[in-house]
Design a protein around this motif. Structure first.
Motif, PDB file in Angstrom:
ATOM      1  N   GLY A   1     -16.367   0.420   4.359  1.00 33.82           N
ATOM      2  CA  GLY A   1     -16.641   1.640   3.641  1.00 33.82           C
ATOM      3  C   GLY A   1     -16.882   2.915   4.497  1.00 33.82           C
TER       4      GLY A   1
ATOM      5  N   VAL B   1      -2.575  -0.936  -3.289  1.00 31.57           N
ATOM      6  CA  VAL B   1      -3.723  -0.497  -2.971  1.00 31.57           C
ATOM      7  C   VAL B   1      -3.596   0.524  -1.932  1.00 31.57           C
ATOM      8  CG1 VAL B   1      -4.768  -2.741  -3.178  1.00 31.57           C
ATOM      9  CG2 VAL B   1      -4.066  -2.134  -1.071  1.00 31.57           C
ATOM     10  N   GLU B   2      -4.661   1.422  -1.682  1.00 35.41           N
ATOM     11  CA  GLU B   2      -4.859   2.190  -0.512  1.00 35.41           C
ATOM     12  C   GLU B   2      -4.779   1.460   0.779  1.00 35.41           C
ATOM     13  OE1 GLU B   2      -4.069   5.479  -0.924  1.00 35.41           O
ATOM     14  OE2 GLU B   2      -4.382   6.056  -2.823  1.00 35.41           O
TER      15      GLU B   2
ATOM     16  N   ALA C   1     -11.958  -0.938   5.661  1.00 35.35           N
ATOM     17  CA  ALA C   1     -11.890  -1.804   4.387  1.00 35.35           C
ATOM     18  C   ALA C   1     -13.433  -2.596   4.605  1.00 35.35           C
ATOM     19  CB  ALA C   1     -10.766  -2.573   4.555  1.00 35.35           C
TER      20      ALA C   1
ATOM     21  N   SER D   1      -7.441  -5.657   0.416  1.00 33.63           N
ATOM     22  CA  SER D   1      -6.261  -6.178  -0.280  1.00 33.63           C
ATOM     23  C   SER D   1      -6.605  -7.513  -0.803  1.00 33.63           C
ATOM     24  CB  SER D   1      -4.840  -5.815   0.402  1.00 33.63           C
ATOM     25  OG  SER D   1      -4.883  -6.706   1.677  1.00 33.63           O
TER      26      SER D   1
ATOM     27  N   SER E   1      -6.991   1.873   3.376  1.00 34.31           N
ATOM     28  CA  SER E   1      -8.365   1.523   3.686  1.00 34.31           C
ATOM     29  C   SER E   1      -8.897   0.389   2.437  1.00 34.31           C
ATOM     30  CB  SER E   1      -9.135   2.960   3.751  1.00 34.31           C
ATOM     31  OG  SER E   1      -9.015   3.981   2.519  1.00 34.31           O
ATOM     32  N   ASP E   2      -8.161   0.199   1.637  1.00 33.72           N
ATOM     33  CA  ASP E   2      -8.892  -0.838   0.486  1.00 33.72           C
ATOM     34  C   ASP E   2      -8.840  -2.258   1.080  1.00 33.72           C
ATOM     35  OD1 ASP E   2      -9.367   1.537  -1.066  1.00 33.72           O
ATOM     36  OD2 ASP E   2      -7.731   0.922  -2.274  1.00 33.72           O
TER      37      ASP E   2
ATOM     38  N   ALA F   1      -7.334  -5.515   4.951  1.00 33.71           N
ATOM     39  CA  ALA F   1      -7.180  -4.156   4.452  1.00 33.71           C
ATOM     40  C   ALA F   1      -5.704  -4.087   4.028  1.00 33.71           C
ATOM     41  CB  ALA F   1      -7.382  -3.148   5.582  1.00 33.71           C
TER      42      ALA F   1
ATOM     43  N   GLU G   1       0.721  -1.379  -0.073  1.00 33.90           N
ATOM     44  CA  GLU G   1       0.003   0.138  -0.044  1.00 33.90           C
ATOM     45  C   GLU G   1       0.942   1.150   0.170  1.00 33.90           C
ATOM     46  OE1 GLU G   1       0.029   1.835   2.997  1.00 33.90           O
ATOM     47  OE2 GLU G   1       1.566   0.491   3.484  1.00 33.90           O
TER      48      GLU G   1
END
Length: 478
Positions: free
Chosen positions: A438, A204-205, A435, A210, A207-208, A229, A168
Motif C-alpha cells: 500500500g 480492479v486498479e 498491492a 486482485s 495496484s490493487d 496485483a 484491470e
C-alpha cells in the motif's frame, strides 16, 4: 521479495525484485505464434501456463530462498487477446491475438456506431477484443454460444494463479467495452457487440490486490501467503517500470510493435487522431499512445532476408548518422494502427537503385520505423499532448544509431536510462509491491537514472524532413 510475470507474444518472463527494487534475477520461456491463415495470429493459452511454470521453476532453482520470501506478484501482458472460456473455465479455442486482423470488417461496423468512440474514447481497431467476439459469433457460432467469460491473456494467467476472474483498467481499456473515463464496463457497448456484463471479469486498479496465490501453487513454489496485483497491459506496465506516470513524461518503445507513450493526469480522448486513450495502471491516471504494429520486428524481418542479425546490421552502420538516401521503407508488414487504422496496407521498399546496398536498405528500415513514429507524434499533438523529451525502452533501443534516427526524425531529445531493466516485468513487480504494501505509487514508481541523452542532429533535419515527405507520399490505403 516480489515477482513480475510478463506474458509477451514471443515468451514469458519472470523477474524477481527485492523490497528496495533491486533486481535479483529473472527467467524466461519461449512461446510461438500460429498463423493458420493470412492475417491470423493465435496462441494456445495452455502454452502460457506451461511457459509460466517453466520460467518460475528456473527462477526458483536459481534463487530458492528469495522466491520463498515473495509477498506479491504483479502481472503484465500482451493486450487485446480474446481468451474464451466456457462455464467450467475450459478454453474454447486458441486465443486471437493483438496483431490478428481477421476482424477488420467487424471492427469497422462497430466503429460506425458513434457510441463506441464516445464511450470508449477510441477507434475500434481490428486488433481490439470486441470485434474478435463479433467475428466468432459470425464464423464460429457454436463456440460463441458456449462463451461464459472473456479474459485478456495476462488475466488467464491470473485465473491459473488465483482462481479469480479479474481484469484491470489499463488492459480493459483496449477491449472497446470499457467506459474509459468512468473506469467501468459499459453495458451499452457490450450489448452492441452481442455480449453481456456477466461475461466480463471483475475490474480492479493495477495496484490493487486482485486475489491470493492458490495454496497448491504457493506450496509448490515454497511460498507463504502471496497477493496478486491487478497488474497492467504491457505498455502501461513498461510505463510503471520506467517511472512514466506524470503528465508530460513519455517513452518510445521499440519492441515487436512500436509505441510512443505519454502519461496524462486526466482523460484526453481524441479517437479521430487514432491515438489510443487508455487508463493507466494507477488510480486516477490515464495515458495516450500511438501504436505502430511493426518496429524492431521490421529489422528482424530484414535481417532474416539478408542472412544477418539486427545487431550486426546496426553495428555495420557505425556511430555517425547519415542523411537518408533515396530508398524509402514503409514498415506496414502487419497493417497499421496510428494514424491510418488500416489492416490491409502492407510494407514496401521504394526508390531502390543500383547503388542501394544492404546498409542503405537497413538504414531505410530504421528510417521507415522512425517516420511511422513521427506520424504518431503528430497524432499525439493533434490529441492535445506535447512531449519535449522521451525515454527509450525495448530491445530496439540498444541500437544508438537507430535512436539517433528517431531523435532527428521526431526532433526530440531521447533519454537513455542507466544500465538496468525497466520494462514490463519490472513494472509488474512494482505493482506487486504496491498491492502488498500500500505504499505511495509516486515514491515507488520513480524514473531511473539517466545515463545519456541522444540529441536531434540539426544539420540533418532538412534531409530527414524531405525523406519524411517522401515516406508520407507513398502511403496508399490497403
Amino acid at each position: 521479495m516480489y515477482i513480475g510475470l510478463d506474458l509477451g507474444t514471443s515468451g514469458i518472463r519472470a523477474l524477481l525484485m527485492d523490497a528496495d527494487q533491486r533486481i535479483i534475477g529473472s527467467a524466461e520461456a519461449d512461446l510461438t505464434v500460429s498463423r493458420p491463415h493470412p492475417g491470423w495470429s493465435e496462441q494456445e493459452p495452455a502454452d502460457w501456463i506451461r511457459a509460466a511454470e517453466t520460467a518460475m521453476a528456473e527462477l526458483r532453482s536459481l534463487h530458492p530462498d528469495e522466491v520463498a520470501a515473495v509477498k506479491g506478484i504483479g502481472l503484465s501482458g500482451q493486450m487485446h487477446g480474446a481468451t474464451l472460456l466456457d462455464a467450467d473455465d475450459q478454453v474454447l479455442r486458441p486465443c486471437i491475438l493483438w496483431n490478428d486482423t481477421r476482424s477488420h470488417e467487424e471492427a469497422a461496423a462497430l466503429d460506425a456506431d458513434p457510441r463506441f468512440r464516445q464511450i470508449s474514447g477510441n477507434i475500434v481497431f481490428p486488433g481490439f477484443t470486441a470485434p474478435k467476439l463479433v467475428w466468432v459469433a459470425k464464423n464460429e457460432p457454436e463456440t460463441f454460444k458456449k462463451v461464459r467469460k472473456v479474459l485478456l491473456p495476462k488475466d488467464y494467467l491470473r485465473l491459473w494463479l488465483t482462481g479469480e476472474h479479474v481484469a484491470e483498467m489499463s488492459d480493459a481499456a483496449g477491449t472497446s467495452w470499457l467506459d474509459t473515463g468512468a473506469r467501468k464496463w459499459s453495458p451499452e457497448l457490450l450489448d452492441a457487440s452481442g455480449m453481456s456484463i456477466d461475461q466480463m471479469p471483475r475490474l480492479v486498479e493495477g495496484s490493487d490486490v486482485s486475489g491470493q496465490l492458490r495454496p497448491d501453487l504457493a506450496q509448490e513454489w515454497g511460498m507463504g501467503s502471496v497477493v496478486v496485483a491487478g497488474g497492467a497491459g504491457d505498455n502501461a506496465a513498461s510505463a510503471i517500470g520506467a517511472g512514466t506516470i506524470s503528465a508530460g513524461t513519455g517513452f518510445v518503445s521499440l519492441g515487436t510493435s512500436g509505441v510512443l507513450f505519454a502519461a496524462n493526469d486526466q482523460y484526453l480522448p481524441n479517437p479521430e487522431s487514432a491515438v489510443h486513450a487508455f487508463c493507466h495502471a494507477l488510480p486516477g491516471r490515464w495515458h495516450q499512445m500511438g501504436v505502430i504494429l511493426t518496429a524492431a520486428s521490421a529489422l528482424n524481418w530484414f535481417a532474416g532476408i539478408v542472412g544477418s542479425t539486427p545487431a550486426a546490421l546496426s553495428d555495420a552502420l557505425g556511430d555517425t548518422l547519415i542523411a537518408p538516401s533515396g530508398a524509402t521503407f514503409l514498415p506496414y508488414l502487419s497493417g497499421e494502427r496510428t494514424p491510418h487504422n488500416d489492416a490491409a496496407v502492407r510494407g514496401s521498399f521504394a526508390g531502390l537503385a543500383h547503388e542501394t546496398d544492404r546498409d542503405a536498405m537497413a538504414r531505410a528500415v530504421m528510417e521507415g520505423v522512425a517516420f511511422a513514429l513521427r506520424d504518431n507524434l503528430e497524432a499525439l499533438h493533434a490529441a492535445g499532448t506535447d512531449l519535449q523529451s522521451i525515454m527509450a525502452i525495448g530491445g530496439g533501443s540498444r541500437s544508438h544509431y537507430w535512436l539517433k534516427v528517431i531523435a532527428t526524425a521526431l526532433n526530440l531529445h531521447i533519454d537513455i536510462p542507466a544500465e538496468g531493466d525497466f520494462g514490463a516485468a519490472f513494472g509488474a513487480a512494482r505493482l506487486g509491491l504496491l498491492a502488498h504494501t500500500g505504499a505511495d505509487p509516486v515514491a515507488v514508481c520513480h524514473a531511473p537514472k539517466i545515463d545519456g541523452v541522444i540529441e536531434p542532429e540539426l544539420a540533418l533535419r532538412d534531409a530527414f524532413d524531405a525523406a519524411y515527405d517522401r515516406y508520407r507520399s507513398l502511403y496508399v490505403r490497403g
